[in-house]
Scaffold this motif. Sequence first.
Motif, PDB file in Angstrom:
ATOM      1  N   GLU A 164     -26.380   1.744  -0.438  1.00  0.00           N
ATOM      2  CA  GLU A 164     -25.775   0.501  -0.933  1.00  0.00           C
ATOM      3  C   GLU A 164     -24.310   0.768  -1.234  1.00  0.00           C
ATOM      4  O   GLU A 164     -23.995   1.486  -2.176  1.00  0.00           O
ATOM      5  N   VAL A 165     -23.453   0.183  -0.441  1.00  0.00           N
ATOM      6  CA  VAL A 165     -22.032   0.469  -0.592  1.00  0.00           C
ATOM      7  C   VAL A 165     -21.305  -0.709  -1.230  1.00  0.00           C
ATOM      8  O   VAL A 165     -21.455  -1.849  -0.807  1.00  0.00           O
ATOM      9  N   LEU A 166     -20.553  -0.385  -2.237  1.00  0.00           N
ATOM     10  CA  LEU A 166     -19.728  -1.389  -2.897  1.00  0.00           C
ATOM     11  C   LEU A 166     -18.274  -1.105  -2.532  1.00  0.00           C
ATOM     12  O   LEU A 166     -17.794   0.004  -2.740  1.00  0.00           O
ATOM     13  N   ILE A 167     -17.601  -2.099  -1.971  1.00  0.00           N
ATOM     14  CA  ILE A 167     -16.213  -1.895  -1.589  1.00  0.00           C
ATOM     15  C   ILE A 167     -15.300  -2.332  -2.712  1.00  0.00           C
ATOM     16  O   ILE A 167     -15.422  -3.442  -3.231  1.00  0.00           O
ATOM     17  N   LEU A 168     -14.387  -1.467  -3.070  1.00  0.00           N
ATOM     18  CA  LEU A 168     -13.400  -1.791  -4.091  1.00  0.00           C
ATOM     19  C   LEU A 168     -12.050  -1.947  -3.410  1.00  0.00           C
ATOM     20  O   LEU A 168     -11.698  -1.167  -2.532  1.00  0.00           O
ATOM     21  N   THR A 169     -11.301  -2.925  -3.818  1.00  0.00           N
ATOM     22  CA  THR A 169     -10.014  -3.115  -3.188  1.00  0.00           C
ATOM     23  C   THR A 169      -8.960  -3.470  -4.220  1.00  0.00           C
ATOM     24  O   THR A 169      -9.260  -4.052  -5.243  1.00  0.00           O
ATOM     25  N   GLY A 170      -7.750  -3.084  -3.910  1.00  0.00           N
ATOM     26  CA  GLY A 170      -6.673  -3.339  -4.843  1.00  0.00           C
ATOM     27  C   GLY A 170      -6.194  -4.767  -4.792  1.00  0.00           C
ATOM     28  O   GLY A 170      -5.806  -5.337  -5.782  1.00  0.00           O
ATOM     29  N   TYR A 171      -6.252  -5.334  -3.615  1.00  0.00           N
ATOM     30  CA  TYR A 171      -5.836  -6.718  -3.509  1.00  0.00           C
ATOM     31  C   TYR A 171      -6.959  -7.506  -2.872  1.00  0.00           C
ATOM     32  O   TYR A 171      -7.742  -6.989  -2.096  1.00  0.00           O
ATOM     33  N   SER A 172      -7.020  -8.764  -3.189  1.00  0.00           N
ATOM     34  CA  SER A 172      -8.132  -9.557  -2.714  1.00  0.00           C
ATOM     35  C   SER A 172      -7.737 -10.231  -1.417  1.00  0.00           C
ATOM     36  O   SER A 172      -6.734 -10.906  -1.331  1.00  0.00           O
ATOM     37  N   SER A 173      -8.518 -10.022  -0.426  1.00  0.00           N
ATOM     38  CA  SER A 173      -8.265 -10.655   0.849  1.00  0.00           C
ATOM     39  C   SER A 173      -9.594 -11.122   1.402  1.00  0.00           C
ATOM     40  O   SER A 173     -10.538 -10.355   1.501  1.00  0.00           O
ATOM     41  N   ILE A 174      -9.659 -12.379   1.714  1.00  0.00           N
ATOM     42  CA  ILE A 174     -10.922 -12.922   2.188  1.00  0.00           C
ATOM     43  C   ILE A 174     -11.344 -12.248   3.479  1.00  0.00           C
ATOM     44  O   ILE A 174     -12.501 -11.923   3.676  1.00  0.00           O
ATOM     45  N   SER A 175     -10.374 -12.009   4.357  1.00  0.00           N
ATOM     46  CA  SER A 175     -10.788 -11.456   5.644  1.00  0.00           C
ATOM     47  C   SER A 175     -11.347 -10.047   5.487  1.00  0.00           C
ATOM     48  O   SER A 175     -12.316  -9.696   6.153  1.00  0.00           O
TER      49      SER A 175
ATOM     50  N   VAL B  21       0.220 -11.288  -2.104  1.00  0.00           N
ATOM     51  CA  VAL B  21       1.654 -11.144  -1.878  1.00  0.00           C
ATOM     52  C   VAL B  21       2.109  -9.750  -2.274  1.00  0.00           C
ATOM     53  O   VAL B  21       2.965  -9.152  -1.617  1.00  0.00           O
ATOM     54  N   LEU B  22       1.505  -9.241  -3.320  1.00  0.00           N
ATOM     55  CA  LEU B  22       1.861  -7.901  -3.761  1.00  0.00           C
ATOM     56  C   LEU B  22       1.521  -6.892  -2.665  1.00  0.00           C
ATOM     57  O   LEU B  22       2.311  -5.993  -2.360  1.00  0.00           O
ATOM     58  N   ALA B  23       0.386  -7.073  -2.054  1.00  0.00           N
ATOM     59  CA  ALA B  23      -0.007  -6.174  -0.976  1.00  0.00           C
ATOM     60  C   ALA B  23       0.946  -6.301   0.204  1.00  0.00           C
ATOM     61  O   ALA B  23       1.336  -5.310   0.811  1.00  0.00           O
ATOM     62  N   GLU B  24       1.324  -7.543   0.488  1.00  0.00           N
ATOM     63  CA  GLU B  24       2.268  -7.759   1.585  1.00  0.00           C
ATOM     64  C   GLU B  24       3.579  -7.033   1.343  1.00  0.00           C
ATOM     65  O   GLU B  24       4.224  -6.585   2.268  1.00  0.00           O
ATOM     66  N   ASN B  25       3.957  -6.974   0.106  1.00  0.00           N
ATOM     67  CA  ASN B  25       5.215  -6.339  -0.219  1.00  0.00           C
ATOM     68  C   ASN B  25       5.017  -4.887  -0.637  1.00  0.00           C
ATOM     69  O   ASN B  25       5.823  -4.346  -1.398  1.00  0.00           O
ATOM     70  N   ALA B  26       3.926  -4.329  -0.191  1.00  0.00           N
ATOM     71  CA  ALA B  26       3.676  -2.913  -0.415  1.00  0.00           C
ATOM     72  C   ALA B  26       3.769  -2.525  -1.883  1.00  0.00           C
ATOM     73  O   ALA B  26       4.314  -1.487  -2.225  1.00  0.00           O
ATOM     74  N   GLY B  27       3.274  -3.391  -2.739  1.00  0.00           N
ATOM     75  CA  GLY B  27       3.239  -3.040  -4.144  1.00  0.00           C
ATOM     76  C   GLY B  27       4.551  -3.180  -4.888  1.00  0.00           C
ATOM     77  O   GLY B  27       4.642  -2.823  -6.060  1.00  0.00           O
ATOM     78  N   ASN B  28       5.549  -3.704  -4.189  1.00  0.00           N
ATOM     79  CA  ASN B  28       6.850  -3.854  -4.825  1.00  0.00           C
ATOM     80  C   ASN B  28       6.854  -5.051  -5.768  1.00  0.00           C
ATOM     81  O   ASN B  28       6.825  -6.203  -5.349  1.00  0.00           O
ATOM     82  N   ILE B  29       6.904  -4.758  -7.041  1.00  0.00           N
ATOM     83  CA  ILE B  29       6.790  -5.821  -8.038  1.00  0.00           C
ATOM     84  C   ILE B  29       8.009  -6.729  -8.046  1.00  0.00           C
ATOM     85  O   ILE B  29       7.886  -7.954  -8.122  1.00  0.00           O
ATOM     86  N   SER B  30       9.179  -6.132  -7.956  1.00  0.00           N
ATOM     87  CA  SER B  30      10.394  -6.944  -8.002  1.00  0.00           C
ATOM     88  C   SER B  30      10.428  -7.923  -6.841  1.00  0.00           C
ATOM     89  O   SER B  30      10.681  -9.123  -7.021  1.00  0.00           O
ATOM     90  N   ALA B  31      10.169  -7.416  -5.641  1.00  0.00           N
ATOM     91  CA  ALA B  31      10.208  -8.282  -4.468  1.00  0.00           C
ATOM     92  C   ALA B  31       9.144  -9.360  -4.565  1.00  0.00           C
ATOM     93  O   ALA B  31       9.390 -10.528  -4.247  1.00  0.00           O
ATOM     94  N   THR B  32       7.969  -8.982  -5.020  1.00  0.00           N
ATOM     95  CA  THR B  32       6.881  -9.949  -5.152  1.00  0.00           C
ATOM     96  C   THR B  32       7.263 -11.063  -6.114  1.00  0.00           C
ATOM     97  O   THR B  32       7.068 -12.246  -5.822  1.00  0.00           O
ATOM     98  N   ALA B  33       7.832 -10.670  -7.229  1.00  0.00           N
ATOM     99  CA  ALA B  33       8.233 -11.673  -8.219  1.00  0.00           C
ATOM    100  C   ALA B  33       9.237 -12.629  -7.600  1.00  0.00           C
ATOM    101  O   ALA B  33       9.163 -13.840  -7.801  1.00  0.00           O
TER     102      ALA B  33
END
Lengths: 178, 178
Positions: free
Chosen positions: A78-89, A145-157
């Motif tokens: 039984e595998v549970l996938i953990l992810t840092g950002y939520s993506s439906i796909s 968006v954070l994932a898209e910006n590779a974790g860059n908080i400033s750019a995301t903001a």
Amino acid sequence: MPDNHYLLIVDDDATFTRILGRAMTRRSYQVLTAGNAAEALDLCRQYNPRRAVVDLKLESESGLHLLPQLIRINPQLEVLILTGYSSISTAVEAIKLGALNYLCKPASVEDILAAFDTDAIPEATGISEDPPSVERLEWEHIQRVLAENAGNISATARRLGMHRRTLQRKLQKRPVKQ
Amino acid sequence: MPDNHYLLIVDDDATFTRILGRAMTRRSYQVLTAGNAAEALDLCRQYNPRRAVVDLKLESESGLHLLPQLIRINPQLEVLILTGYSSISTAVEAIKLGALNYLCKPASVEDILAAFDTDAIPEATGISEDPPSVERLEWEHIQRVLAENAGNISATARRLGMHRRTLQRKLQKRPVKQ
DNA sequence: ATGGGGATGTGGCAAATTGTCGCACTTGCT
DNA sequence: AGCAAGTGCGACAATTTGCCACATCCCCAT
């Protein structure tokens, strides 16, 4: 209860595996931890764990790639996938590949245990489509968006049109449950 | 190509089924449309379609509830779940229940066909081009849920998990502009 | 190595937003 | 008539923001 309580944790973040591992040990799991796919496969072959928690984002390889390999070794796993950002796909992909469930970090130990056990009655309970709460929607959008910006908080903001300080504060808080 | 091209469309929005039905007819599908679960099950039994597009939110019953019943009738049926909002938990639920894929409205005919024909998953929410600001996202979501609840502010606030007073104020502040 | 230019984490504080009551009014149903 | 539910709005407290000011880091070009 099954014949063993081995739980395999796969994440390249050593701190995370340590914390989660300790919490799970306290709940009488026998915890195996792996920092990469090769280790994970070895441990899986060797101990034949019943459950696994796999981070979607491993250093080089993807957890999505590891998933079918683990299941090939032990189809009952039984595998549970953990992810840092939520993506439906990716969530859909993970379930299609045989994951038991999908959770977004940071997830509490309770969340994780619940995700393993909730599976019981997917159909019987009256499932209806509830619109996500605005908080939840916002959280998922931020994560994307954070994932898209590779974790860059400033750019995301900036792209999100919110103050960097505000984003920082939001990120420190917990994700909202549905 | 399979022995038939029957496509079952299940949605209580007559306009939507008509438009989508016509588009699919043009692409040489034989289209069956149902406005509720009972009709859908009847048609499924009668014509044994190969594919189905099911709206997650049907009037009284949920598409998630209908899904396993359809699959019980025909385990080969490829069901695509359409939903008004992107919600990871419902996406996961849908796939667990045997849906082939999961898409968010509004989805183009191309999106739908692609979702049937490719294992690769189109980014369900159509994100990643230009991230909408959180404000805008929130506004659109509010409008959707509000429309769904027939303009009922109290009910909308409840489902959105926000205070009625707050929703009132938000709605006042931004009449309808973009 | 030295100095931008960004990013990040914090603290503090004023301004804005929300949560919570309460109350008056309208509607639809019984 | 009476009830349940929804709506609009005022007032006030509790939170959450926006914003500024540092102090570090890191990377890169001079």
